[in-house]
Structure formats: structure tokens, C-alpha cells
Design an enzyme around this catalytic site. Structure first.
Site, PDB file in Angstrom:
ATOM      1  N   ILE A  35       0.846  -1.202   0.000  1.00  0.00           N
ATOM      2  CA  ILE A  35       0.000   0.000   0.000  1.00  0.00           C
ATOM      3  C   ILE A  35       0.878   1.247   0.000  1.00  0.00           C
ATOM      4  O   ILE A  35       1.619   1.485   0.949  1.00  0.00           O
ATOM      5  CB  ILE A  35      -0.925  -0.001   1.241  1.00  0.00           C
ATOM      6  N   ASP A  36       0.818   2.019  -1.076  1.00  0.00           N
ATOM      7  CA  ASP A  36       1.590   3.274  -1.111  1.00  0.00           C
ATOM      8  C   ASP A  36       0.663   4.445  -0.770  1.00  0.00           C
ATOM      9  O   ASP A  36      -0.506   4.248  -0.421  1.00  0.00           O
ATOM     10  CB  ASP A  36       2.292   3.449  -2.469  1.00  0.00           C
ATOM     11  N   SER A  37       1.191   5.674  -0.892  1.00  0.00           N
ATOM     12  CA  SER A  37       0.426   6.848  -0.449  1.00  0.00           C
ATOM     13  C   SER A  37      -0.884   6.992  -1.224  1.00  0.00           C
ATOM     14  O   SER A  37      -1.919   7.369  -0.668  1.00  0.00           O
ATOM     15  CB  SER A  37       1.281   8.108  -0.598  1.00  0.00           C
TER      16      SER A  37
END
Lengths: 88, 404
Positions: A35-37
Site C-alpha cells: 500500500i503506497d500513499s
């Protein structure tokens, strides 16, 4: 057995990341789930819609794990007077 | 290849409606960020912006003409008028054919589109304003400049989000340098203060509730701005021959693409663009004394930009000054690079580097000389102006002072 709020949060994360439901748990780190930004913002957006809550930016920034996300949602739900859950 | 001179400037922004007001605010470190006035912000999570205060279109456009132009295109024409008058350009039929117009715009006339959608979806009306398309198209700023002055040479608009104006100026610079144009009017304009657009920015969670504090440890995001900024470029020899005032030389332009993430900035992409700008201008890193940073005030940008500057300049990174004037004029998206190019050119002209305003707390991860809150009198030889866009598209301009 996870409670209803936890279950919904896990389901939202699994749906956004196109992951099998049982691969997301309270102890999963965002990093492990990839999960990235940007994913984080998508998940927050779905959670706001799902629970009819408003997650402030400062609170959003401090969330780094699934557990923190669930706890944050619960806190907001508790502080929102008699909010009606969204229709399923 | 010809050298290219900057001979005219025009600006309308939150810092005032002309270049003098813009520079007065920058040198004083005075921020134009204030409570948003142009629309009701009750439904928004943020309430501050950098709007053009006391803007009255009727002071600039006759009744009918004002209807044709979205606010973003009005700003472009106003800035172009000032820049051309400032340069003292006298158009001949030949020069009109040989003049290029290259503009930047990110959201362009989406405010006009937004107004049309309110009619359609909210008021359930069956028609939108017939000028919605000509008002909202992103190239309207270039088109209206060309019509205003009867300029018939190449004219187009570049839309690369927050790098739009730098890409536009870079293109115009290369056209003049290569002899494709004898004169260029170039810059960008933007007017994003419409609820639909602001809501979209809100959803991205990059807008500060407070103010824009680039490189400060307690920074909390960007603050949107609006405005228009235009520069007149011409061949050095031609400018000298007609006795024009030369503000600075525009010497190099570098572009790159991160090819990584759609919103998360990288270090490598900006490094490549800065190096290319230096190479293109034949400038040694040690000749750069000032960088007008992209400096959005988001946690991600300011750290990666610091890293990129350190990688390009190595030991010299501690000997050059860096500031983000977005702390004062806000982030005007497709106009940002143009506002900052003008700030950079004026810094070279006056020997005064504009500060990073609203700075309150040093950040070890942004440990450059960021000119906190006060301008510094120092004549530098060369300067860069950075723009790094969402989508990973980077554009860097390099300027040289005339005195050196």
C-alpha cells in the site's frame, strides 16, 4: 473473530488492493500489502463513504498500519453522534 | 545557436496585479496566502489560498470580451500586456509572423466547465453556456494573447500539471535560440478556485489547512494559488541592437520523466532534469548560486528535492541558496513555473534572493540554505528554477545574470 467495523475495513483494503480477503489482517503492515500513499488515499476515501465519517488529513498522515486504520475509524465512529451506517 | 535575452516581464498574482507589486512582496517575504474569498469554503476541509485580491475583470476587459475569457485566460492576457509594454516591443507585420506564443496551463478553464456542470447536474437545466468550450479549453490563454496582439506565428499550450509553464518557457527559449522565432511570449496562467476543482485537490490530501511552509519541519502541504505570468524572450543581439533592457539571459532547459509513480516524486528524475538544464546552458554546477525550488511544502516533495539538489551539486549544495517562493504566491499549478521564472530573473537583476516565507522549524531532511523568511542581498552568476509535476514530468530552467 473480528468485529463488524474491523471486518469492513479489512474488506475495503482487500477490494482496493485486489487482494484475497484472508490475506489482509489486523497485523498486516501497509508495506507488506504493497500500500503506497495513493492506495492509502483510495482506502480512506472508501472508508469515509462506507462509514459516513470524515477522516482529517492530520489523522490520515499518522496511519501506517491496518490496526491504526481500524482504531482510527472506531474512534471517529465513537465521536460521531448517531451517524447512520451507509446503506448496503 | 543564439543567446536568448529576457526583455519583458508581466505578472498578476496573489502578490499584486503587476511586476513591481510582485517583487515588492517577494523581497519583503510577504505572503499572499489568505482566507479564500472567491467562493464559500464551508464544504471544504481547507480554507486558505493565494487568490488575486480585488480583481475586477471590467478594469481589464470591455464587457463582451470579458464573457469570452475564463479567469485563467484573462490573467494570461493581462500578464502578456504588461510584459510586451515592459519590453517596448514594436510589432511590424514581419515580426508578428515571427513571434511565438507558448503558454502553460494545468486545469485551464475547468472553472467554466464546473459552472456548466452545476447547471446540468445540480439545477437540472438542459443547457450549459454556449461559450463553455471556448472558455474552458486549455489553449485559450495562448489564443487570446495571439488575438489581442495580432500575432500570427506559432502558438500553443503545454499541459504538464505543475511543470506546464516551465515546459512552455523551455520550448519558447529553444525556438528563439534555434531561429524558429524572432520573439516569444511565454509563461503560464491558472485560476483553479472553483468548488469542483478544490474538492478534487482536497481528496488528494496534499493541501495545507494552515499555510505553505516549504522546507520547514512542520510543513503541512501546499496552498493553491492563481495568476498569470509572461516573459518576453528575444535573441540577445536583437535585444542589444534595439537598446532593450535585458533582465537576464535564459541559458538552459532540461526535461525528464520519472517513469515511476503517478504522484510520488523521485530523486532521479529531478537530478536528470537539473543536469540537463546545466548541460544545455553550458553552465558548471559551481556557477549556480540560487535555486528557485519547486518547494511545494508537501512532506514528499521537499525531501526528495533536497536529495536531488545534493546529488547534482555535491559539496556545492552547501554553498548555494535555495528558496521556495510558493510560500508567498502559492502553488499556481500551470502558472507556477512562470511566476518562479520571473522571481528568479528579478533575483538575478537586483542581486537579491527572495526568501522562503512562513519558515519556522528546521528539518534535518531539508538541510539546505533555504533563506528562511528574509531576502538576502547577493549577486549570483547563475540560477535554476525547478518544476516537478505530478505524473513525474520534470522541467528545469537555467538563467544567467547579465552582469557576469
Amino acid at each position: 473473530m473480528p468485529d463488524q467495523v474491523t471486518e469492513k475495513v479489512l474488506a475495503v483494503i482487500a477490494e482496493i488492493k485486489r487482494l484475497p480477503k484472508d490475506s489482509v489482517s489486523l497485523d498486516s503492515s501497509f508495506q507488506a500489502l504493497g500500500i503506497d500513499s495513493l492506495d492509502g488515499m483510495n482506502i480512506l476515501f472508501e472508508l469515509e463513504n462506507e462509514f459516513d465519517i470524515n477522516i482529517p488529513d492530520e489523522q490520515a498522515r499518522s496511519i501506517q498500519s491496518v490496526r491504526e486504520m481500524v482504531e482510527g475509524v472506531k474512534k471517529l465512529l465513537a465521536s460521531t453522534p448517531a451517524s447512520t451506517p451507509s446503506a448496503e | 545557436m543564439r543567446r536568448v535575452a529576457v526583455t519583458g516581464l508581466g505578472v498578476i498574482s496573489a502578490l499584486g496585479q503587476n511586476t513591481n507589486d510582485f517583487w515588492s512582496a517577494l523581497r519583503a517575504g510577504r505572503s499572499g496566502i489568505a482566507r479564500i474569498n472567491g467562493l464559500d469554503t464551508a464544504r471544504l476541509r481547507f480554507h486558505n489560498g493565494a487568490e488575486v485580491a480585488d480583481y475586477d475583470p471590467s478594469r481589464h476587459f470591455a464587457g463582451e470580451q470579458a464573457d469570452l475569457l475564463d479567469r485563467f485566460a484573462q490573467f494570461a492576457v493581462i500578464a502578456a500586456r504588461e510584459a510586451l509594454a515592459d519590453a517596448g516591443v514594436v510589432f511590424t507585420p514581419e515580426l508578428r509572423e515571427r513571434t511565438a506564443i507558448v503558454t502553460g496551463a494545468c486545469v485551464g478553464g475547468q472553472s467554466s466547465e464546473d459552472a456548466g456542470f452545476v447547471e446540468l447536474y445540480q439545477r437540472n437545466r438542459e443547457r450549459v453556456h454556449p461559450l463553455t468550450i471556448p472558455r474552458s479549453m486549455a489553449n485559450a490563454n495562448a489564443s487570446h494573447i495571439s488575438m489581442e496582439f495580432g500575432i500570427t506565428g506559432p502558438a500553443y499550450t503545454v499541459s504538464t500539471a505543475c511543470s506546464s509553464a516551465n515546459h512552455a518557457i523551455g520550448q519558447a527559449f529553444h525556438m528563439v535560440r534555434n531561429g524558429q522565432a524572432e520573439l516569444a511570449i511565454t509563461g503560464g496562467s491558472e485560476a483553479p478556485f472553483s468548488l469542483g476543482i478544490l474538492k478534487a485537490w482536497e481528496a488528494l490530501r496534499v493541501i495545507s489547512q494552515d499555510t505553505c511552509r516549504p522546507f520547514s519541519k512542520n510543513r503541512s502541504g501546499m496552498v493553491l494559488g492563481e495568476g498569470g505570468a509572461m516573459l518576453v524572450l528575444e535573441p540577445w543581439e536583437a535585444a542589444q541592437a534595439r537598446g532593450a533592457r535585458v533582465y537576464a539571459e535564459i541559458a538552459g532547459f532540461g526535461m525528464s520523466s520519472d517513469a515511476g509513480h503517478i504522484t510520488k516524486p523521485s530523486v532521479a528524475g529531478p537530478v536528470q532534469a537539473m543536469r540537463q538544464a546545466l548541460r544545455d546552458g553550458g553552465i558548471a554546477p559551481e556557477q549556480i548560486g540560487y535555486i528557485n525550488a519547486h518547494g511545494t511544502g508537501t512532506s514528499a516533495n521537499d525531501v526528495t528535492e533536497t536529495g536531488a539538489i545534493r546529488e547534482v551539486f555535491q559539496k556545492h549544495a552547501d554553498r548555494l541558496a535555495v528558496s521556495s517562493t510558493k510560500s508567498m504566491h502559492g502553488h499556481a499549478l500551470g502558472a507556477a513555473g512562470a511566476l518562479e521564472a520571473i522571481a528568479t530573473v528579478l533575483a538575478l537583476l537586483h542581486g537579491l534572493l527572495p526568501p522562503t516565507a512562513n519558515y519556522t522549524e528546521p528539518d534535518p531532511e531539508c538541510n539546505l540554505d533555504v533563506l528562511p523568511n528574509s531576502a538576502r542581498a547577493v549577486q549570483v552568476q547563475g540560477a535554476l528554477s525547478n518544476s516537478f509535476a505530478f505524473g513525474g514530468l520534470n522541467a528545469v530552467l537555467a538563467f544567467r545574470a547579465t552582469q557576469t
